[in-house]
Scaffold this motif. Structure first.
Motif, PDB file in Angstrom:
ATOM      1  N   PHE A   1     -61.493 -71.666  23.327  1.00 41.10           N
ATOM      2  CA  PHE A   1     -61.038 -73.014  23.008  1.00 41.10           C
ATOM      3  C   PHE A   1     -59.537 -72.992  22.801  1.00 41.10           C
ATOM      4  O   PHE A   1     -58.996 -72.089  22.160  1.00 41.10           O
ATOM      5  CB  PHE A   1     -61.719 -73.548  21.748  1.00 41.10           C
ATOM      6  N   GLU A   2     -58.853 -73.987  23.363  1.00 38.91           N
ATOM      7  CA  GLU A   2     -57.398 -74.087  23.200  1.00 38.91           C
ATOM      8  C   GLU A   2     -56.994 -75.550  23.246  1.00 38.91           C
ATOM      9  O   GLU A   2     -57.429 -76.300  24.119  1.00 38.91           O
ATOM     10  CB  GLU A   2     -56.699 -73.325  24.323  1.00 38.91           C
ATOM     11  N   GLU A   3     -56.171 -75.960  22.287  1.00 39.30           N
ATOM     12  CA  GLU A   3     -55.573 -77.294  22.325  1.00 39.30           C
ATOM     13  C   GLU A   3     -54.259 -77.177  23.073  1.00 39.30           C
ATOM     14  O   GLU A   3     -53.299 -76.562  22.602  1.00 39.30           O
ATOM     15  CB  GLU A   3     -55.349 -77.828  20.909  1.00 39.30           C
ATOM     16  N   LEU A   4     -54.215 -77.759  24.258  1.00 39.88           N
ATOM     17  CA  LEU A   4     -53.053 -77.625  25.130  1.00 39.88           C
ATOM     18  C   LEU A   4     -51.914 -78.543  24.724  1.00 39.88           C
ATOM     19  O   LEU A   4     -50.740 -78.230  24.956  1.00 39.88           O
ATOM     20  CB  LEU A   4     -53.452 -77.907  26.579  1.00 39.88           C
ATOM     21  N   ASP A   5     -52.254 -79.704  24.160  1.00 42.40           N
ATOM     22  CA  ASP A   5     -51.214 -80.639  23.734  1.00 42.40           C
ATOM     23  C   ASP A   5     -51.815 -81.614  22.732  1.00 42.40           C
ATOM     24  O   ASP A   5     -53.005 -81.946  22.786  1.00 42.40           O
ATOM     25  CB  ASP A   5     -50.650 -81.405  24.932  1.00 42.40           C
ATOM     26  N   TRP A   6     -50.966 -82.068  21.829  1.00 46.58           N
ATOM     27  CA  TRP A   6     -51.332 -83.074  20.834  1.00 46.58           C
ATOM     28  C   TRP A   6     -50.112 -83.930  20.590  1.00 46.58           C
ATOM     29  O   TRP A   6     -49.007 -83.420  20.381  1.00 46.58           O
ATOM     30  CB  TRP A   6     -51.786 -82.409  19.533  1.00 46.58           C
TER      31      TRP A   6
ATOM     32  N   ILE B   1     -53.434 -88.474  20.515  1.00 46.59           N
ATOM     33  CA  ILE B   1     -54.100 -88.053  21.742  1.00 46.59           C
ATOM     34  C   ILE B   1     -53.959 -86.548  21.899  1.00 46.59           C
ATOM     35  O   ILE B   1     -52.908 -85.969  21.569  1.00 46.59           O
ATOM     36  CB  ILE B   1     -53.539 -88.794  22.974  1.00 46.59           C
ATOM     37  N   SER B   2     -55.026 -85.914  22.357  1.00 44.72           N
ATOM     38  CA  SER B   2     -55.000 -84.461  22.508  1.00 44.72           C
ATOM     39  C   SER B   2     -55.676 -84.062  23.803  1.00 44.72           C
ATOM     40  O   SER B   2     -56.607 -84.726  24.282  1.00 44.72           O
ATOM     41  CB  SER B   2     -55.686 -83.776  21.323  1.00 44.72           C
ATOM     42  N   LEU B   3     -55.173 -82.981  24.363  1.00 45.85           N
ATOM     43  CA  LEU B   3     -55.747 -82.360  25.556  1.00 45.85           C
ATOM     44  C   LEU B   3     -56.262 -80.994  25.158  1.00 45.85           C
ATOM     45  O   LEU B   3     -55.516 -80.175  24.616  1.00 45.85           O
ATOM     46  CB  LEU B   3     -54.689 -82.244  26.659  1.00 45.85           C
TER      47      LEU B   3
ATOM     48  N   ILE C   1     -49.044 -88.649  31.691  1.00 46.03           N
ATOM     49  CA  ILE C   1     -48.280 -88.374  32.910  1.00 46.03           C
ATOM     50  C   ILE C   1     -47.597 -87.016  32.799  1.00 46.03           C
ATOM     51  O   ILE C   1     -47.573 -86.229  33.756  1.00 46.03           O
ATOM     52  CB  ILE C   1     -47.262 -89.501  33.157  1.00 46.03           C
ATOM     53  N   ASP C   2     -47.079 -86.711  31.625  1.00 48.05           N
ATOM     54  CA  ASP C   2     -46.402 -85.437  31.409  1.00 48.05           C
ATOM     55  C   ASP C   2     -47.350 -84.258  31.603  1.00 48.05           C
ATOM     56  O   ASP C   2     -46.950 -83.216  32.137  1.00 48.05           O
ATOM     57  CB  ASP C   2     -45.806 -85.413  29.993  1.00 48.05           C
ATOM     58  N   TRP C   3     -48.610 -84.391  31.186  1.00 46.98           N
ATOM     59  CA  TRP C   3     -49.581 -83.306  31.410  1.00 46.98           C
ATOM     60  C   TRP C   3     -49.679 -82.953  32.890  1.00 46.98           C
ATOM     61  O   TRP C   3     -49.744 -81.780  33.259  1.00 46.98           O
ATOM     62  CB  TRP C   3     -50.960 -83.719  30.910  1.00 46.98           C
ATOM     63  N   HIS C   4     -49.681 -83.986  33.727  1.00 48.72           N
ATOM     64  CA  HIS C   4     -49.789 -83.746  35.165  1.00 48.72           C
ATOM     65  C   HIS C   4     -48.512 -83.114  35.711  1.00 48.72           C
ATOM     66  O   HIS C   4     -48.577 -82.164  36.509  1.00 48.72           O
ATOM     67  CB  HIS C   4     -50.104 -85.052  35.887  1.00 48.72           C
ATOM     68  N   ARG C   5     -47.390 -83.622  35.295  1.00 45.53           N
ATOM     69  CA  ARG C   5     -46.134 -83.089  35.821  1.00 45.53           C
ATOM     70  C   ARG C   5     -45.883 -81.654  35.363  1.00 45.53           C
ATOM     71  O   ARG C   5     -45.239 -80.880  36.065  1.00 45.53           O
ATOM     72  CB  ARG C   5     -44.976 -83.996  35.391  1.00 45.53           C
TER      73      ARG C   5
END
Length: 243
Positions: A5-10, A18-20, A102-106
């Motif tokens: 498990f890893e939280e890639l972004d928050w 929002i979290s990924l 959008i930043d997650w994709h870029r």
């Protein structure tokens, strides 16, 4: 192999935190990507059939000609990627209210990010789809009044269960008429919903568009077992009377 498990972004956003997250599925050993808004799960890479069907059903009735398409809601990118996979696609604008997504994709934090961000036909645009839909200038600020062959929307849970109260107006006759004005004659509006077909909303679509239908999409649910469903509404604007 990734961590279990890893939280890639928050990030804090105007809509909430929002979290990924990425986790390893113990049954398959594959990575699963999940997006949460506050304590609510928004999407998961385990369940993409509805998002892909949104594009395929929405574009199915369009002619074999170059297509200009708008997607409302980027998410993990499956709706947009299905559009890019259609050989007829000429241009794609994907509108999302959250620059963080959008930043997650870029940044390549999600599996489809590089494919979307690197495709010259695709523009990832930060904006409020619902505000733009009601704006006389339309959905493309770079080209006021521009029309499209298809508008595909996957933001709210359903027309009855919206993420923000300001979204509700789009699903009423006036909101849908404004959206229809952004389509070429015979253009298509398609909508993803997590709820079963809604006869009341279907009647609103029928009031605005020349024809419409609700398609039930079945898919396996490995978390709960058995089969789950989404609904994809597809509505077509009337053709040009002069044609």
């Amino acid at each position: 192999m990734s961590a279990r498990f890893e939280e890639l972004d928050w990030r804090p956003t105007p809509m909430g935190e929002i979290s990924l997250r990425r986790r390893r599925d113990p049954a398959t050993g594959e990575d699963v990507y999940e997006v949460k808004l506050g304590d609510e799960f928004l999407m998961s890479s385990l369940f993409t059939a509805g998002e892909i069907a949104l594009t395929r059903l929405g574009l199915a009735a369009l002619p074999d000609a170059e297509l200009d398409v708008v997607v409302g809601g980027l998410g993990l990118g499956y709706t947009a990627k299905a559009a890019l996979d259609d050989p007829r696609l000429r241009s794609l604008i994907v509108i999302d209210a959250l620059g963080e997504v959008i930043d997650w994709h870029r940044r390549g934090l999600v599996p489809l990010g590089a494919a979307l961000a690197g495709d010259p036909r695709c523009r990832l645009a930060r904006g409020d789809f619902f505000a733009l839909a009601g704006d006389p200038r339309g959905l493309d600020p770079q080209a006021p009044g521009r029309r499209f062959h298809a508008i595909l929307l996957d933001v709210d849970h359903s027309p009855r269960h919206v993420l923000h109260p300001s979204h509700a107006a789009l699903y009423r006759p006036a909101g849908l008429r404004a959206l229809a004005d952004r389509l070429h004659p015979d253009g298509v509006f398609a909508l993803w919903s997590n709820d079963p077909p809604d006869a009341e909303f279907g009647a609103v679509l029928a009031e605005v568009f020349a024809d419409s239908a609700a398609h039930v999409v079945d898919f396996d649910n490995p978390l709960q077992g058995g089969t789950a469903t989404n609904t994809v509404y597809v509505a077509r604007r009337a053709g040009d009377p002069a044609s």
